[in-house]
Design an enzyme around this catalytic site. Sequence first.
Site, PDB file in Angstrom:
ATOM      1  N   HIS A   1      17.850  -5.909  -9.830  1.00 57.63           N
ATOM      2  CA  HIS A   1      17.427  -5.704 -11.208  1.00 57.63           C
ATOM      3  C   HIS A   1      15.921  -5.871 -11.343  1.00 57.63           C
ATOM      4  O   HIS A   1      15.238  -5.062 -11.999  1.00 57.63           O
ATOM      5  CB  HIS A   1      18.165  -6.681 -12.134  1.00 57.63           C
TER       6      HIS A   1
ATOM      7  N   CYS B   1     -10.734  10.564  17.399  1.00 58.65           N
ATOM      8  CA  CYS B   1     -10.283   9.391  16.661  1.00 58.65           C
ATOM      9  C   CYS B   1     -11.418   8.381  16.631  1.00 58.65           C
ATOM     10  O   CYS B   1     -11.875   7.949  17.692  1.00 58.65           O
ATOM     11  CB  CYS B   1      -9.064   8.753  17.334  1.00 58.65           C
TER      12      CYS B   1
END
Length: 801
Positions: free
Chosen positions: A416, A747
């Site tokens: 919830h 990279c």
Amino acid sequence: MAQETYTRFFRELTNQNVALVGGKNASLGELFNQLTPKGINVPNGFATTAAAYWLFLDENQLRQPLTALLASLDEKELTNLPAVGTQARALITQAKMPPSVAEAIGQAYRELSAGHAGGLAVAVRSSATAEDLPTASFAGQHDSFLNVQGEEAVLQACQKCFVSLFNDRAIKYRLQNGFDHLRVALSVGVQMMVRSDVGSAGVAFTIEPETGHANLIYLTGSWGLGENVVQGAVNPDEFYLFKPSLRSGHRALVTRKLGDKAKTMRYAQTGIENSDTPPEKRAAFVLSDAEAEELGRWCLLIEDHYGMPMDIEWAKDGLTNTLYIVQARPETIHHGSQALRLHEYHLTQKGPVLATGKAVGNQIATGVARIIASPADGHRLQPGEILITDITSPDWNAVLRKAAVIVTNKGGRTSHAAIVARELGLSAVVGTLNATEKVQDGQLITVSCAEGDEGQVFAGKLAWQETDIDLERVEMPHTKPLLILADPDRALQLARYPSQGVGLMRMEFVINSAIRIHPMALVDFDKLQDAPARQEIEQLTTHYSSKPEYFVDKLAQAIGFVAAAFYPRQVIVRLSDFKTNEYANLVGGRQFEPEEENPMLGFRGASRYYSPQYREGFRLECEALRRVRLDWGLTNVKVMVPFCRTVAEGKQVVALMEEFGLKRGEQGLEVYVMAEIPSNVILAEDFAAVFNGFSIGSNDLTQLTLGIDRDSAIVSHLFDENNEAVTRMLAQVIRTAKACGRPIGLCGQAPSDYPAFAQFLVEQGIDSISFTPDALLKGMTNMVQAEHALSPRQAAPEVGA
């Protein structure tokens, strides 16, 4: 006639009957009618109609007193809501069920119970006529009753459902959403009870609930009745399934995570009880892999049938070991939404960690912690404070609206607290187990949900950065922007970034954090002499059929999760590139690693893979990759070999990969090589004959070109990617790769830090540049500016990815 008017069996209902039986029961009818023929198990049942509810009000002359009572409600401040709600519920409770309605319910129950002495145990659930539509969710507003048996008990439960239409939270919800109280009817669903109390149950979303990722199905589950999962009373097991693999017939379960499942809800002699889960069951998954896959296929069929993302409840009968779908409704958080803007948070300092749990959302917030035991104490929470509590339920909704962040001891991503946090646009950390004990009431804390899967609660006020990304305004460069990724838990978040995939997924992070054990200590466990290491390995691998399987499974799950998050974009996975001193720090590693004077230049990269000292460890790496690509169908994964010193060594590694099930070209497999050693540049043409592409490792290439130990502070000032010797090497390898028709990328940090360096790479015609997530946008800006500075004649043609 009365039976036809006041009750309808699921077989008589479809989604067109929302006005008659409410969204929940209409959906159950649709499921039962349309999807049981496709092999989905849906428990049978019936529903009372809106006409039965209206007759209940009319025969008891309740419309006028309810109208007058609700008219007296203070609609602005809700100061008298508890009093008004109590009186309304008393009116419904004291009323009598009309005989015609009672007879219709009794008749339907007897028919449903045929063959069950004493009556069938059923679940009795509320379904409002406006419930579970895509634009509104009444989930949790009204009451349900489990394990109801006997005709009289069913009638009483039906009336209690009518009563729950006037729960305080339901009254408030109708006010907030513009529903007229006396124009909303309540239908009651009566459904065969699945004996999940001796089995398991849970919730599924046909999109990932945090990010709305459409390629993943997210399953959760716990032992016993599903209310513990729905209410967030336990931290459940989690399963992620990849939809394209479900459709293609491949294995689709890419990742599973064990929850603690501390409580098990069972039937008692009267009602239900929530007892401690035995340790052996807490340590076991509630579903087998095959069962999770079966539920995944069912979820996909349900989503396809409804044509929208769905929120589904499932249950497994522990007596028959049969799986069932017990509810399905539209998912209401991400349905119809498109993420055109990202607001990202990044902590710039760390502090003492007080508690950790599952992250909901991606925000960071600082504030005063307020420990609240129940909604009755909600007045103590001031707007902007951080709510710390054990668990929440719909009764907490008014309190939650005041919180800056929600932190709970119990619950998972479908609890919830998690659902309401998403609806309110808040972040939450759920399932911390002990936040109410570790955090002091009134303490200044910082809560971060920005680090991927794990949410963290820190002591004190920490600093952070925020970045707002308008995806509609991000200009994409022609040169491919890719991501460097280490932590798989961030994959779903990072997949939303405007990249074209992952240019470097580092295997070392997974081995270090998720696996932790040296692969050879698993392969040669019987020869391992380190007693503490043996004990730790035994504990970590308890639930695996073999110790090597532990390594393969953990690694495959991590790679598979990243590949699924980015699919169909490429994910280039670099094979392990630990140095010997780093390998030795893994559990059981010291026995299998030599001591080297200079590990940076020693037994690392490709040289390890075919060595007798590591060959069988390399087999495990290859098996994980083979599993992801061939068994799971994630063929967007490419493989990269690091630190490959010679062409002969490259050929040997590629041949060994094929022996271990990774054949270059099979199902489109591409094998790249890191260009990070001068020999890779000088002999690039020869390396191009062995590999499908190159990725420049600028750090190692700079280090080895200039003869600098990049870890040495004394000579660190000489480390410079812009040095002419380095840029000549870069230009040469890019030129050779393109001449050979091989894609080449880089990279590194330099293209985002130095616009001139990015411009240099673009001028050379590099195909892609990979950035860390925090540098991606700046790097893309530099790439776009560099491309704009080039004339069309200067721009080099791109080589295929």
